[in-house]
Design an enzyme around this catalytic site. Structure first.
Site, mmCIF file in Angstrom:
data_model
loop_
_atom_site.group_PDB
_atom_site.id
_atom_site.type_symbol
_atom_site.label_atom_id
_atom_site.label_comp_id
_atom_site.label_asym_id
_atom_site.label_seq_id
_atom_site.Cartn_x
_atom_site.Cartn_y
_atom_site.Cartn_z
ATOM 1 N N ARG A 281 45.674 37.682 45.026
ATOM 2 C CA ARG A 281 46.514 37.410 43.866
ATOM 3 C C ARG A 281 47.608 36.418 44.258
ATOM 4 O O ARG A 281 48.729 36.802 44.590
ATOM 5 C CB ARG A 281 47.123 38.700 43.349
ATOM 6 C CG ARG A 281 48.028 38.579 42.139
ATOM 7 C CD ARG A 281 47.312 38.100 40.911
ATOM 8 N NE ARG A 281 46.315 39.089 40.486
ATOM 9 C CZ ARG A 281 45.254 38.749 39.756
ATOM 10 N NH1 ARG A 281 45.053 37.491 39.393
ATOM 11 N NH2 ARG A 281 44.366 39.680 39.432
ATOM 12 N N GLN B 155 33.967 38.004 37.652
ATOM 13 C CA GLN B 155 34.864 36.984 37.095
ATOM 14 C C GLN B 155 35.225 35.978 38.188
ATOM 15 O O GLN B 155 35.572 36.364 39.302
ATOM 16 C CB GLN B 155 36.128 37.675 36.563
ATOM 17 C CG GLN B 155 37.391 36.833 36.518
ATOM 18 C CD GLN B 155 38.042 36.772 35.140
ATOM 19 O OE1 GLN B 155 37.371 36.773 34.112
ATOM 20 N NE2 GLN B 155 39.350 36.686 35.174
ATOM 21 N N ARG C 43 35.762 33.129 46.125
ATOM 22 C CA ARG C 43 37.040 33.736 46.501
ATOM 23 C C ARG C 43 36.862 35.138 47.090
ATOM 24 O O ARG C 43 37.838 35.746 47.544
ATOM 25 C CB ARG C 43 37.981 33.787 45.290
ATOM 26 C CG ARG C 43 37.527 34.673 44.153
ATOM 27 C CD ARG C 43 38.533 34.693 43.026
ATOM 28 N NE ARG C 43 38.163 35.625 41.983
ATOM 29 C CZ ARG C 43 38.998 36.062 41.038
ATOM 30 N NH1 ARG C 43 40.247 35.638 41.003
ATOM 31 N NH2 ARG C 43 38.578 36.916 40.120
ATOM 32 N N HIS D 38 42.478 27.570 41.555
ATOM 33 C CA HIS D 38 43.286 28.475 40.725
ATOM 34 C C HIS D 38 44.706 28.594 41.300
ATOM 35 O O HIS D 38 45.184 29.667 41.648
ATOM 36 C CB HIS D 38 42.605 29.840 40.687
ATOM 37 C CG HIS D 38 43.039 30.734 39.564
ATOM 38 N ND1 HIS D 38 44.321 31.191 39.437
ATOM 39 C CD2 HIS D 38 42.344 31.246 38.527
ATOM 40 C CE1 HIS D 38 44.384 31.967 38.375
ATOM 41 N NE2 HIS D 38 43.219 32.010 37.791
ATOM 42 N N GLU E 32 45.858 24.909 36.899
ATOM 43 C CA GLU E 32 44.627 24.951 37.677
ATOM 44 C C GLU E 32 43.731 23.762 37.341
ATOM 45 O O GLU E 32 43.332 23.599 36.192
ATOM 46 C CB GLU E 32 43.908 26.264 37.360
ATOM 47 C CG GLU E 32 44.805 27.506 37.409
ATOM 48 C CD GLU E 32 44.276 28.692 36.617
ATOM 49 O OE1 GLU E 32 45.079 29.562 36.227
ATOM 50 O OE2 GLU E 32 43.048 28.724 36.346
HETATM 51 O O1 TA6 Z 1 42.592 31.040 35.060
HETATM 52 C C1 TA6 Z 1 43.138 31.872 34.103
HETATM 53 C C2 TA6 Z 1 42.357 33.174 34.107
HETATM 54 O O2 TA6 Z 1 41.016 32.935 33.843
HETATM 55 C C3 TA6 Z 1 42.965 34.174 33.130
HETATM 56 O O3 TA6 Z 1 42.109 34.439 32.060
HETATM 57 C C4 TA6 Z 1 43.242 35.417 33.976
HETATM 58 O O4 TA6 Z 1 42.208 36.313 33.911
HETATM 59 C C5 TA6 Z 1 43.385 34.802 35.355
HETATM 60 O O5 TA6 Z 1 42.433 33.791 35.404
HETATM 61 C C6 TA6 Z 1 43.292 35.745 36.516
HETATM 62 O O6 TA6 Z 1 42.000 36.180 36.721
HETATM 63 P P1 TA6 Z 1 41.705 37.258 37.872
HETATM 64 O O7 TA6 Z 1 40.225 37.459 37.863
HETATM 65 O O8 TA6 Z 1 42.205 36.654 39.165
HETATM 66 O O9 TA6 Z 1 42.475 38.495 37.516
#
Ligand code: TA6
Length: 286
Positions: free
Chosen positions: A57, A80, A85, A157, A260
């Site tokens: 994070r 996601q 990563r 990111h 980003e």
């Molecule tokens: O880049 C923005 C995003 O896609 C947001 O929608 C939010 O979810 C953020 O990334 C963080 O994502 P994560 O999977 O690291 O919690």
């Protein structure tokens, strides 16, 4: 020593200024820290998990081969933001002394069985990081080493550390099409300076201009991009910050903004043997 390496991380120290450095965690090849003349430029959560069990994070997580969650196709069963990563990268060593530049690599052999099954293509990623006196340049070379075409999305990111979110603005986004995940609407950005006063989660598509992050009208960071047409702006604000276990302290949304650089509004198709390259150069103007 310009480059120090442990089994967990690599630290680059600028040859002419020991207080200018970048620290990279092999887990995710996630840049954890970038200091310029002793000033930290990136935000890293106090609750960030650095043991490899979760995405980091903060700093600069790498998003590949999918941005967000996809509902169909080969990436649909990936987590996601993909597996880059969440995987341990190989340190490939120094490639230049001036600017001080190192490389990291990722291939199927470095990816967990689960992710390999989910996205069963051969590929090579070469991640290049260069530390200048007041710049941080990151570049990615993507190669399709398989015998079939595959598609991908990619993004840096980056979590920027900022003095006060209420004073921050992002410039260079005017007139671009926006996919707004909070309002679930699409529109054209009419503001010359994008400010943050609530949760922001937007994909700015095909951004031509250089992007500038300012505070109280003073430039903090200039972002130059090559082959990364899209810019995502994210700040979780109050509630979403609370809902993330590793986002600490909970009011840290006041001290960070994610801007980003990515190629995420569509998919890039690579054929066997083909390569694709992108880069981002951030200049600290503090
Ligand atoms: O880049 C923005 C995003 O896609 C947001 O929608 C939010 O979810 C953020 O990334 C963080 O994502 P994560 O999977 O690291 O919690």
């Amino acid at each position: 020593m310009p480059i120090e390496q442990t089994d967990k991380e690599v630290v680059l120290t600028h040859p002419s200024d020991p207080s200018t450095s970048v620290k990279v965690l092999l887990h995710g090849a996630n840049i954890l820290s970038w200091t310029v003349a002793g000033n930290e430029q990136l935000w890293l959560s106090e609750g960030a998990i650095l043991d490899g069990s979760k995405a980091v994070r903060g700093g600069v997580p790498l998003v590949f081969p999918v941005f967000g969650k996809s509902s169909s196709g080969p990436t649909s069963t990936l987590p996601q933001h993909g597996f880059a990563r969440l995987s341990t990268w190989e340190f490939l060593g120094q490639v230049s002394a001036s600017p001080l530049t190192v490389q990291f690599g990722l291939g199927p052999e470095n990816v967990s069985e689960v992710f390999r099954k989910a996205w069963d293509f051969d590929f090579t990623l070469i991640y290049t990081i260069s530390l200048g006196a007041d710049t941080l340049e990151t570049a990615m070379r993507v190669e399709n080493t398989s015998n079939v075409d595959w598609d991908f999305q990619i993004l840096f990111h980056t979590y920027f550390r900022i003095p006060d979110i209420q004073q921050v603005a992002v410039k260079g986004l005017t007139g671009t099409n926006v996919k707004d995940k909070v309002s679930k609407t699409d529109y054209s950005e009419s503001n010359t300076a994008v400010t943050v006063g609530s949760e922001v989660d937007r994909v700015y598509e095909n951004v031509d201009d250089d992007v500038l992050i300012t505070s109280s009208g003073k430039a903090l960071f200039q972002i130059d991009r090559k082959n990364l047409a899209d810019v995502v702006v994210w700040n979780p604000w109050v509630n979403a910050s609370k809902n993330m276990g590793d986002f600490r302290p909970a009011d840290a949304y006041n001290s960070m903004i994610c801007v980003e650089a990515g190629s995420v509004s569509g998919w890039t198709t690579l054929s066997p043997g083909q390569t694709w390259e992108c880069s981002e150069k951030v200049k600290s103007l503090l």
